[in-house]
Write a protein that holds these residues in place. Structure first.
Motif, PDB file in Angstrom:
ATOM      1  N   LYS A 320       0.215   2.150  21.845  1.00  0.00           N
ATOM      2  CA  LYS A 320       1.224   2.752  21.175  1.00  0.00           C
ATOM      3  C   LYS A 320       1.218   2.552  19.627  1.00  0.00           C
ATOM      4  CE  LYS A 320       4.451   2.471  24.924  1.00  0.00           C
ATOM      5  NZ  LYS A 320       5.724   2.107  25.382  1.00  0.00           N
ATOM      6  N   ARG A 321       1.683   3.545  18.835  1.00  0.00           N
ATOM      7  CA  ARG A 321       1.498   3.597  17.411  1.00  0.00           C
ATOM      8  C   ARG A 321       2.032   2.373  16.729  1.00  0.00           C
ATOM      9  NH1 ARG A 321       0.559   8.368  19.103  1.00  0.00           N
ATOM     10  NH2 ARG A 321       1.371  10.477  18.372  1.00  0.00           N
ATOM     11  N   LYS A 322       3.200   2.088  16.964  1.00  0.00           N
ATOM     12  CA  LYS A 322       3.872   0.927  16.193  1.00  0.00           C
ATOM     13  C   LYS A 322       3.054  -0.462  16.665  1.00  0.00           C
ATOM     14  CE  LYS A 322       8.174  -1.617  15.781  1.00  0.00           C
ATOM     15  NZ  LYS A 322       9.595  -1.396  16.286  1.00  0.00           N
ATOM     16  N   THR A 323       2.498  -0.538  17.962  1.00  0.00           N
ATOM     17  CA  THR A 323       1.651  -1.741  18.283  1.00  0.00           C
ATOM     18  C   THR A 323       0.487  -1.847  17.353  1.00  0.00           C
ATOM     19  OG1 THR A 323       2.593  -1.771  20.694  1.00  0.00           O
ATOM     20  CG2 THR A 323       0.717  -2.911  20.186  1.00  0.00           C
ATOM     21  N   LEU A 324      -0.096  -0.701  17.566  1.00  0.00           N
ATOM     22  CA  LEU A 324      -1.570  -0.779  16.786  1.00  0.00           C
ATOM     23  C   LEU A 324      -1.565  -0.887  15.121  1.00  0.00           C
ATOM     24  CD1 LEU A 324      -4.534   0.192  16.737  1.00  0.00           C
ATOM     25  CD2 LEU A 324      -4.065   2.532  16.494  1.00  0.00           C
ATOM     26  N   PHE A 325      -0.449  -0.138  14.583  1.00  0.00           N
ATOM     27  CA  PHE A 325       0.048  -0.444  13.245  1.00  0.00           C
ATOM     28  C   PHE A 325       0.133  -2.067  12.894  1.00  0.00           C
ATOM     29  CE2 PHE A 325       2.177  -1.067   9.367  1.00  0.00           C
ATOM     30  CZ  PHE A 325       1.635  -0.200   8.476  1.00  0.00           C
ATOM     31  N   LEU A 326       0.923  -2.755  13.788  1.00  0.00           N
ATOM     32  CA  LEU A 326       1.400  -4.149  13.549  1.00  0.00           C
ATOM     33  C   LEU A 326       0.255  -5.068  13.770  1.00  0.00           C
ATOM     34  CD1 LEU A 326       4.975  -4.286  15.370  1.00  0.00           C
ATOM     35  CD2 LEU A 326       4.598  -4.283  12.942  1.00  0.00           C
ATOM     36  N   PHE A 327      -0.541  -4.575  14.939  1.00  0.00           N
ATOM     37  CA  PHE A 327      -1.956  -5.448  15.217  1.00  0.00           C
ATOM     38  C   PHE A 327      -2.841  -5.362  14.115  1.00  0.00           C
ATOM     39  CE2 PHE A 327      -6.141  -5.390  17.131  1.00  0.00           C
ATOM     40  CZ  PHE A 327      -6.213  -6.834  17.498  1.00  0.00           C
ATOM     41  N   THR A 328      -3.113  -4.202  13.678  1.00  0.00           N
ATOM     42  CA  THR A 328      -4.217  -3.909  12.773  1.00  0.00           C
ATOM     43  C   THR A 328      -3.580  -4.560  11.311  1.00  0.00           C
ATOM     44  OG1 THR A 328      -3.584  -1.676  12.301  1.00  0.00           O
ATOM     45  CG2 THR A 328      -5.416  -2.185  13.656  1.00  0.00           C
ATOM     46  N   GLY A 329      -2.206  -4.177  11.038  1.00  0.00           N
ATOM     47  CA  GLY A 329      -1.797  -4.839   9.754  1.00  0.00           C
ATOM     48  C   GLY A 329      -1.614  -6.316   9.815  1.00  0.00           C
ATOM     49  N   SER A 330      -1.370  -6.943  10.956  1.00  0.00           N
ATOM     50  CA  SER A 330      -1.720  -8.495  10.840  1.00  0.00           C
ATOM     51  C   SER A 330      -2.948  -9.003  10.855  1.00  0.00           C
ATOM     52  CB  SER A 330      -1.005  -8.828  12.255  1.00  0.00           C
ATOM     53  OG  SER A 330       0.194  -8.604  12.433  1.00  0.00           O
ATOM     54  N   PHE A 331      -3.877  -8.339  11.275  1.00  0.00           N
ATOM     55  CA  PHE A 331      -5.409  -9.203  11.040  1.00  0.00           C
ATOM     56  C   PHE A 331      -5.921  -8.711   9.567  1.00  0.00           C
ATOM     57  CE2 PHE A 331      -5.189  -9.760  15.553  1.00  0.00           C
ATOM     58  CZ  PHE A 331      -6.146 -10.658  15.692  1.00  0.00           C
ATOM     59  N   SER A 332      -5.301  -7.625   9.225  1.00  0.00           N
ATOM     60  CA  SER A 332      -5.812  -7.318   7.659  1.00  0.00           C
ATOM     61  C   SER A 332      -5.133  -8.255   6.700  1.00  0.00           C
ATOM     62  CB  SER A 332      -5.134  -5.916   7.372  1.00  0.00           C
ATOM     63  OG  SER A 332      -5.592  -4.822   8.033  1.00  0.00           O
ATOM     64  N   ILE A 333      -3.897  -8.613   7.000  1.00  0.00           N
ATOM     65  CA  ILE A 333      -3.482 -10.006   6.214  1.00  0.00           C
ATOM     66  C   ILE A 333      -4.022 -11.202   6.581  1.00  0.00           C
ATOM     67  CG2 ILE A 333      -1.404 -11.359   6.170  1.00  0.00           C
ATOM     68  CD1 ILE A 333       0.439  -8.882   6.747  1.00  0.00           C
ATOM     69  N   GLY A 373      -6.459   1.448  11.617  1.00  0.00           N
ATOM     70  CA  GLY A 373      -4.990   2.118  11.884  1.00  0.00           C
ATOM     71  C   GLY A 373      -4.111   1.948  10.853  1.00  0.00           C
ATOM     72  N   THR A 374      -4.178   0.791  10.169  1.00  0.00           N
ATOM     73  CA  THR A 374      -3.359   0.595   9.112  1.00  0.00           C
ATOM     74  C   THR A 374      -3.262   1.846   8.153  1.00  0.00           C
ATOM     75  OG1 THR A 374      -3.679  -1.777   9.585  1.00  0.00           O
ATOM     76  CG2 THR A 374      -2.491  -1.101   7.502  1.00  0.00           C
ATOM     77  N   SER A 375      -4.373   2.038   7.573  1.00  0.00           N
ATOM     78  CA  SER A 375      -4.307   3.299   6.611  1.00  0.00           C
ATOM     79  C   SER A 375      -3.905   4.508   7.144  1.00  0.00           C
ATOM     80  CB  SER A 375      -5.798   3.075   5.850  1.00  0.00           C
ATOM     81  OG  SER A 375      -6.077   2.129   5.182  1.00  0.00           O
ATOM     82  N   ALA A 376      -4.491   4.873   8.186  1.00  0.00           N
ATOM     83  CA  ALA A 376      -4.353   6.269   8.988  1.00  0.00           C
ATOM     84  C   ALA A 376      -2.992   6.607   9.539  1.00  0.00           C
ATOM     85  CB  ALA A 376      -5.624   6.377   9.851  1.00  0.00           C
ATOM     86  N   LEU A 377      -2.439   5.457  10.183  1.00  0.00           N
ATOM     87  CA  LEU A 377      -1.241   5.881  10.867  1.00  0.00           C
ATOM     88  C   LEU A 377       0.034   6.328  10.111  1.00  0.00           C
ATOM     89  CD1 LEU A 377      -1.200   2.976  13.361  1.00  0.00           C
ATOM     90  CD2 LEU A 377      -1.058   5.382  13.973  1.00  0.00           C
ATOM     91  N   PRO A 378       0.031   5.942   8.729  1.00  0.00           N
ATOM     92  CA  PRO A 378       1.159   6.339   8.097  1.00  0.00           C
ATOM     93  C   PRO A 378       0.989   7.812   7.926  1.00  0.00           C
ATOM     94  CG  PRO A 378       0.686   4.303   7.016  1.00  0.00           C
ATOM     95  CD  PRO A 378      -0.470   4.596   8.236  1.00  0.00           C
ATOM     96  N   PHE A 379      -0.137   8.346   7.388  1.00  0.00           N
ATOM     97  CA  PHE A 379      -0.258  10.045   7.266  1.00  0.00           C
ATOM     98  C   PHE A 379      -0.046  10.616   8.739  1.00  0.00           C
ATOM     99  CE2 PHE A 379      -2.858   8.270   3.715  1.00  0.00           C
ATOM    100  CZ  PHE A 379      -2.588   8.979   2.803  1.00  0.00           C
ATOM    101  N   SER A 380      -0.448   9.842   9.770  1.00  0.00           N
ATOM    102  CA  SER A 380       0.093  10.476  11.201  1.00  0.00           C
ATOM    103  C   SER A 380       1.480  10.616  11.267  1.00  0.00           C
ATOM    104  CB  SER A 380      -0.702   9.864  12.189  1.00  0.00           C
ATOM    105  OG  SER A 380      -2.057   9.536  11.995  1.00  0.00           O
ATOM    106  N   ILE A 381       1.991   9.552  11.162  1.00  0.00           N
ATOM    107  CA  ILE A 381       3.607   9.446  11.394  1.00  0.00           C
ATOM    108  C   ILE A 381       4.246  10.240  10.419  1.00  0.00           C
ATOM    109  CG2 ILE A 381       5.615   8.068  11.300  1.00  0.00           C
ATOM    110  CD1 ILE A 381       3.700   5.703  12.065  1.00  0.00           C
TER     111      ILE A 381
END
Length: 485
Positions: A320-333, A373-381
């Motif tokens: 899911k979109r939210k799960t993917l963003f939170l997952f990729t965002g967390s590992f980016s940090i 996912g982190t960079s692309a998902l905001p443009f998708s949403i």
């Protein structure tokens, strides 16, 4: 319209949009490639003139972010695609004869006009044309096509063949024009304009007549009928210019607009403040200074970004979109934090420079998870989250904010680095990212496999407005007397 399967019709339309994105990706690398290859035998070798060319492109980029979405909102999605593609095609045609300053600056102006329009409108158009089950992968392909265009430009720069970039640019622009010519207008936009019959025909053409599609169409038409009926009941008022401005400001202060706008600003702030600007644009370039040529390190990053973007297209169908963003965002940090720790240790001579490959590994991990996912998902949403009546102004303000935020960061980086050092900057970005990710986890909606009307309902603060507009079903039945559909 040709009688084809709905999925085929969606592919035709999306292929046109993705061709525009690919062409814009090519344009991002074209100018530097051209100037590098013609530095010795071209009159445009003065750095001040090159700076003027760059500034001219930036000047037209922001108005394009505003004008093209306005065209999309008032004149339709097809007109917006033409407003993006025609300047792009003209720019590529002129690029074959770049002999003087005027032609080069014209190419850059046309390319940036198209880029601004594409960034602000492409996600909206794809979202309205595509089935919710396929919408995610089509939206994520935008980032992949942009990455592919940039990669082709850099490879062409290494092989000294800028004419190849122009040839592909012309081809992709023509493909976009042809696809748009054979595409119908967006049923969502047609419905918002009161063209119920045409909207229904276009909806069947794009989505077919299966159960889920028919339910979505029924809700779409019912919602618009109610809006038209209420509008017909309101007294006609002639407003002066000041009253029109006041009325429009009140329109923009509604929760239906402010909530999705605040979510998008937070998502783009996370991406912009995540440290990607610091890593890619300033602080760690020396890591990629390989001996095989100036483009090699960049191409390695481009290939990795493209692979991750294509992988994200698969992940978006599974996760899911939210799960993917939170997952990729967390590992980016996490990877950015590890990079910061190593740089701090290095500044105190605790960490040997012989292990610079470890820093490179953490940077690579950071870029990888950002691209997954982190960079692309905001443009998708961006294409999903705004109600139909706010899509134009919503995409304009969001993209303008991203542009202003990114440019401000790039200007602050040198001064901040002087005062607090690279590790200090990274520490600030890590803290900011963590705080933003926590807030995002609380307010970001889940849009996977939901149609645009369901997403709109999901974002409503409450149903008070609806209840005030439609007090009971008898009132709605009586409203039908005032409009003929």
């Amino acid at each position: 319209m040709i009688n084809r399967s709905p999925f085929f019709n969606q592919i035709v339309i999306v292929s046109g949009i993705l061709s525009i994105i690919l062409s814009c990706g090519l344009s991002l690398g074209y100018m530097s490639c051209f100037l590098d290859q013609n530095a010795g035998n071209h009159p445009i070798h003065n750095k001040n003139l090159q700076k003027s060319i760059e500034i001219a492109g930036e000047i037209v980029f922001l108005p394009s972010i505003v004008i093209v979405p306005f065209v999309m909102q008032k004149m339709g999605r097809k007109k917006a695609i033409y407003a993006t593609t025609v300047p792009l095609l003209l720019g590529w045609l002129i690029s074959f004869d770049n002999r003087n300053f005027g032609s080069i600056i014209t190419v850059n102006i046309l390319h940036n006009t198209a880029l601004g329009g594409a960034v602000a409108t492409s996600s909206v158009i794809i979202s309205e044309y595509c089935d919710p089950h396929y919408r995610g992968i089509f939206l994520m392909l935008e980032t992949a096509m942009m990455s592919l265009g940039i990669l082709i430009s850099h490879i062409s720069g290494m092989l000294t063949c800028w004419e190849f970039i122009s040839s592909i640019g012309v081809s992709t622009s023509i493909v976009a024009l042809i696809a748009n010519y054979f595409s119908p207008e967006s049923p969502y936009w047609l419905t918002s304009q009161g063209h119920i019959v045409r909207a229904t025909e276009c909806f069947y053409f794009l989505r077919g007549a299966h159960g889920e599609a028919l339910n979505e169409l029924d809700v779409l038409l019912t919602s618009q009928k109610r809006k038209l009926q209420l509008k017909a009941l309101k007294p006609i008022q002639r407003l002066n210019f000041r009253e029109k401005i006041t009325d429009y400001v009140k329109f923009l202060l509604k929760a239906d607009f402010l909530k999705p706008l605040s979510i998008m600003i937070l998502l783009f702030s996370f991406v912009g403040f995540s440290g990607e600007n610091f890593v890619s644009n300033y602080s760690l370039r020396h890591v990629f200074n390989l001996t095989n040529g100036k483009y090699i390190g960049t191409i390695i990053l481009d290939v990795m970004t493209l692979i991750c973007s294509l992988t994200a297209c698969i992940l978006i169908q599974i996760v899911k979109r939210k799960t993917l963003f939170l997952f990729t965002g967390s590992f980016s940090i996490i990877f950015l934090a590890m990079t910061s720790i190593l740089l701090i240790l290095q500044s105190f001579n605790i960490f040997s420079k012989d292990y610079l490959w470890l820093v490179l590994s953490f940077i690579t991990g950071f870029v990888m998870f950002m691209s997954l996912g982190t960079s692309a998902l905001p443009f998708s949403i961006l294409g999903e989250i705004f109600p139909t009546s706010y899509k134009g102004i919503g995409s304009s303000l969001t993209c303008a904010y991203l542009w202003a935020f990114g440019n401000s960061l790039l200007k602050w980086i040198p001064n901040l680095t002087t005062y607090i050092g690279l590790h200090g900057i990274l520490l600030i970005t890590i803290v900011s990212m963590s705080a933003m990710l926590y807030v995002i986890s609380k307010i970001m909606p889940e849009t996977s496999n939901k149609n645009l009307l369901e997403i709109e309902d999901l974002l409503k603060i409450s149903n008070n407005e609806v209840e005030n507009d439609f007090e009971d079903s008898n009132t709605f039945d009586n409203l039908k007397l005032f409009i003929e559909v």
